[in-house]
Scaffold this motif. Sequence first.
Motif, PDB file in Angstrom:
ATOM      1  N   PRO A   1       3.999   9.173  -4.043  1.00 23.03           N
ATOM      2  CA  PRO A   1       3.835  10.284  -5.003  1.00 23.03           C
ATOM      3  C   PRO A   1       4.975  10.287  -6.017  1.00 23.03           C
ATOM      4  N   PRO A   2       4.846  11.000  -7.106  1.00 21.96           N
ATOM      5  CA  PRO A   2       5.930  11.058  -8.101  1.00 21.96           C
ATOM      6  C   PRO A   2       7.147  11.788  -7.545  1.00 21.96           C
TER       7      PRO A   2
ATOM      8  N   ILE B   1       9.616   5.217 -14.566  1.00 25.70           N
ATOM      9  CA  ILE B   1       9.948   4.833 -13.193  1.00 25.70           C
ATOM     10  C   ILE B   1      11.451   4.972 -13.011  1.00 25.70           C
TER      11      ILE B   1
ATOM     12  N   GLU C   1       0.833  -1.215   0.000  1.00 23.08           N
ATOM     13  CA  GLU C   1       0.000   0.000   0.000  1.00 23.08           C
ATOM     14  C   GLU C   1       0.860   1.254   0.000  1.00 23.08           C
TER      15      GLU C   1
ATOM     16  N   LYS D   1       3.117  -1.459 -12.095  1.00 22.56           N
ATOM     17  CA  LYS D   1       3.902  -1.723 -13.302  1.00 22.56           C
ATOM     18  C   LYS D   1       5.233  -2.411 -12.951  1.00 22.56           C
TER      19      LYS D   1
ATOM     20  N   PHE E   1      10.859   4.902  -5.228  1.00 32.36           N
ATOM     21  CA  PHE E   1       9.512   5.311  -4.871  1.00 32.36           C
ATOM     22  C   PHE E   1       9.629   6.372  -3.782  1.00 32.36           C
TER      23      PHE E   1
ATOM     24  N   ARG F   1      -2.002  -0.074 -13.042  1.00 34.93           N
ATOM     25  CA  ARG F   1      -2.178   1.335 -12.714  1.00 34.93           C
ATOM     26  C   ARG F   1      -1.161   1.733 -11.658  1.00 34.93           C
ATOM     27  N   GLY F   2      -0.373   2.728 -11.985  1.00 44.39           N
ATOM     28  CA  GLY F   2       0.609   3.220 -11.046  1.00 44.39           C
ATOM     29  C   GLY F   2       1.971   2.568 -11.237  1.00 44.39           C
ATOM     30  N   SER F   3       2.984   3.263 -10.733  1.00 38.79           N
ATOM     31  CA  SER F   3       4.351   2.792 -10.914  1.00 38.79           C
ATOM     32  C   SER F   3       4.597   1.479 -10.189  1.00 38.79           C
ATOM     33  N   TYR F   4       4.029   1.311  -9.000  1.00 38.25           N
ATOM     34  CA  TYR F   4       4.264   0.082  -8.248  1.00 38.25           C
ATOM     35  C   TYR F   4       3.680  -1.131  -8.968  1.00 38.25           C
TER      36      TYR F   4
ATOM     37  N   ALA G   1       2.323   1.633  -3.480  1.00 37.43           N
ATOM     38  CA  ALA G   1       1.317   2.006  -4.465  1.00 37.43           C
ATOM     39  C   ALA G   1       0.886   3.464  -4.302  1.00 37.43           C
ATOM     40  N   ALA G   2       0.935   3.972  -3.068  1.00 37.36           N
ATOM     41  CA  ALA G   2       0.510   5.349  -2.820  1.00 37.36           C
ATOM     42  C   ALA G   2       1.651   6.350  -2.909  1.00 37.36           C
TER      43      ALA G   2
END
Length: 805
Positions: free
Chosen positions: A423-424, A517, A417, A461, A551, A456-459, A420-421
């Motif tokens: 930020p860039p 990423i 979590e 992927k 991340f 969906r999202g960098s994690y 996945a959360a």
Amino acid sequence: MSGRARLTLFALLATLLTASAMLPLVRPTTWILQAAVLAAVQSGVGAAARRVPLARPLTVATQLLVSAVLLLLLFAGRGQPTGSGPLAYLVTDFGGLFRQGLRDVGEFAAPAPLTEGIRLLLISGVLLIALLVDTLAVTLRAAAAAGLPLLALYSVGAGLSGGGGASWLWFVLSACGYLLLLLAESRDRLARWGRVFGGAAPDGAGGRTGGAGGGSRPLAPVRTGRRIGALTLGIALAVSAALPAMGGGLLDAQGSGGGGGGLGVGTAQAVNPLVALQDSLNTQDNREVLKYRSDSKELSNQYLRILSLDRFDGVKWEASARPLTELPARLPEPPGLSGDVRAGATEVRTNVSASGTYAQRYLPMPYPATGVDVRGRWRYEPVGRTLVGEQLSREKYQNTQGAQYTVRSLELRPTAEQLAAAPPASPQFLGEYTQLPDNLPRAVTDTALRVTQGARGSYAKAVALQDYFAVNGGFTYDTKVASGSGSQAIVKFLEDKRGFCIHFSFSMATMARSLGIPARVAVGFAPGTRQGDGSVAVSMRDAHAWPELYFEGVGWTRFEPTPQRGSTPSYTRPDTPVSQPSAPAPLPSASAAAPSAAPSQSDDCPPELKKLGECGNPAVAAGAGSGGGGVSAGTVLAWSASAVVVLVVPLLPLLWRRRVRARLLRGGDPLDAWRELGDSAWDVGIIPDEALSPRAAAARIVERGRLAPDAADAVRRVAGAVERELYAPPGAVAVPLGPDVLAARAALLAGVSRRSRLRAVFAPRSAVRVRWSAASRWSTATLRLGRLGTRLVRPLGTRLTRRRG
């Protein structure tokens, strides 16, 4: 063709044949044609200068000048000049290209791409060797000494190529080139003496045995030289095939402490993880390089990181050149680490001991380290969070050889979590760690988009990329795959789906960057194998590479795309329980000597178990606790046989003399006993004189051996028995002479120094009789073969003569 012209031609041929040993180092091999043309021009200039004639120094200087001009013309405009005019070209363009070649040599594995810098090094090196060979063999008339530069050229090629299936071919070509050069020089020397007669020829064919300049058949000395050369070459091939090879890889450099190109003895400017990893994974000598104890409860995540490769230019991944600082007492906080993740982390302590045979400039440490206690002169690189040994002298650096140090590090436990959360990252950070070359093949980006479709999202992927390589992409772990780290190597890896950790980590990091990423590649060691005393042993085959993705809030995070290696991070595993309860995955030490032949995805292993690292070759899993397999039985037998040969060969003269002595004294023949007495005296330095009578020879042995009365009487009794055998009428009573010979031999040995006595026992001078006997038998055999050939050929010649008549 004159003798000197022939010698010039064969000197050029010897150089080019020896240069063929460099062919496996680079692809493509078109550089050899350019080197051959330039070397031919250089040899032609030398021949013309000698014909003028010029003085020897002027001849060499002219060849050197012409070669330099040819190189400048060939590589004009290939570098990057920093100014204008001829001076800028000579100083910055040509010199910079040469320095670039040295960097490329340190970065690429064989076969390396033919960059302009490597091409310059190869061609200029061949020209230099050709100039030395031409100077020694033709200008100075010392063809034998020309073997030294030829040996240097061959050693470079053979040493860097690491052997291979065709290594014998390069040896044969190089040896043939040198032998042809020696034969050409010998023929020229013989021609200076005038006509050479090779011996009587049957049937009046003596005029065809050759003179100095003509004749249909070669000179007898030339034929003998060819036979000796062919025999020597055959023996060399047979011996090299019988003896085992010796190699320890790049990770076990024996304490050189210098800057090198691999993980074994690395430098800050030139690190070659590709070569080091593949050599270490394929080594037969899986020696231990590190041992550590840690209070961590998750040793499966205890990777020992050496450095990170954060720059990809389309040809190779490499570490950026960054400034070094003093080693602080406590290292700064890792970049991007937030308070929530930091609060859930635990600081662990790891005590590491490096082997005395493991020497390299980078200090292996768990990531992220917060403090290091180590002796010696070490510097800190803050961006990569690595420790680099300082330069202690011109060719010596601080290294890990025998080092004992303590590392305090954070054991981070980010959740899915939190990742996945995330930020860039900042635009500047993204710009640096997502940079890719403009010529990156579309196949790489298209594969990345296809694999992560729906994520969906960098994690998400990142996990999809990891699962594609390690679980469901059908990839096979194989350390025998040809090395490569550039864009084309990644495309080939995605097509063939075979490779080792370098290919997996480089490909995943490149694909992650194409998705935006931030990514880099870490190089170091997998966790190792737990021992019975609670420590963990890290061997050469634990060398590993893995991608680190960034991340925000967590920092650089490890992923494991390589199947059958390392352990899959817990934050990338599914939360749902798997079909079978299992214990944590063991720490593997995969054997590269027998890479898995099965694809990563099999019908009898579900993807969930693969992701937990509980699938793979059962033989590998069973041997995980044995420390990596050790040395194979074949290697032990080969080295044991070599040890026996090394111990027995020096004793062969001693064993031969004992056998001959027992045979000569067993029969009771006075002549055999006299020969043994003469050989015993010869062994201690009393050279036999066949012109003396037995009585005079005995007196000479007594005098020079300074024998005591008892030993002198024994010598005289043997001499008297010989005289009776030679001159007395038949029927004389035979007297046992063995005790007298042995007594005289003992007295002779006692009368010399210890060094002479040891030589007489272990390297007796009389052992030369073996060579005499072999030469006699060889002459007899060749004479018989010659007569047999004459008998077979003579009827055929008679028939042809009759038909013509």
